[in-house]
Write a protein that holds these residues in place. Sequence first.
Motif: not given
Length: 281
Positions: A212-216, A222-232
Motif C-alpha cells: 500500500c505504501a509503495l502504491t501511494a 504521478e501527481g495524484q494525492r493518495p490517501n489511506t483508502v485510495s491507495c489501498f
Amino acid sequence: MAAMTDAGLSQVASWSAAWSGSICPRFAAAALPIQMVTVERTVPQVINLSQGSLKPLDFAGRMSIVRRSIVPQFSLKFGQLACFRELKFFLDATSPSTRPLHAPIAWGITNVPAQSTIYALATASTFQHLGAPVPQAPGLSGFVRTKILPGIFWTFLREGFATGGGLALGPQVQAGINKATGNTLPVAVTKFGGGLLAGWACAFATMLPHNCALTAARMAQEGQRPNTVSCFRMLLSEQGLFRALTVNFQQRCAVIAVVVGCLNTADVLAHDHLSIASQFK
C-alpha cells in the motif's frame, strides 16, 4: 551550591562516558551492515523503476555506490537508532502496561522520516554513479509531501511492525532456539538466528501495508494525492488480494530479516539504565 554543580557535572560526564562506551559500539555494529545491505538492495529497485533510463549494475558496481555513500547513510541510521532507543525507553517509563507495543511504535515514528531520507540519498547516489541527471530535490516541504506523507499510515505500520515487531519478538525466538538446542549454540548465533526468523515472519505479515505504501508513493509521483483508502483500493484493483498480500515478499523479507538479525545481535536496547528517561527517575 558549587559542590552541587560539580557533582551534577561529574554525573553527566560519567553517564556520557558509559553511554559512549556501552551504547555507541552497538549502534555502529548494527548500522554499518544494515546500511550496506539497504543501499545495495535499493540500487536495483531504483534502476528497475527508471523505465530503462538507467543501465543495470553488477554487484561490483552496486558496492561502489555503497562505498561512496556509506558515511551519510551510516550517520542517518546511527542517529535513528539513538532516537528509537530513547523514545522506546521514554514510552516504557510513561506507560509500563503497554510495554510490548513500544518497540514497534518507537521504530515506526523514528524510521518513517529516516528511511525516506535514506532511500532518497541512495537514489541520488545511483544516478550520480551512472552519470545520469539527478532528480531535482523538491525542497523540504516537497520532500515531506511526496516522500513521507503519501500512505503514511501504511508506512508506519510497515516500519513499526516489521522491524519493530521483529525486535520485540526476536528475544523470544532466541529463547526458543536456546531451549531446542539445549543452549549448545554460541550466543551470537542464537541472537542473529532469533532476529532473522522474527524479522522474516514480521516482514511477511506486513506485506499489505508495504505494498500500500509503495502504491501511494507511485501515485504521488504521478501527481495524484493518495490517501489511506485510495491507495489501498488502487492496490487491490491492480493486484488482487492475494498478490497485495504477497508480491515483493522475497526481497523485502530477506532485507528485514537481516536488519532485525543485526539489531538483535548488537542488542541496541541493552543497558536501559543508561537511557535519558532513566536519569530522571
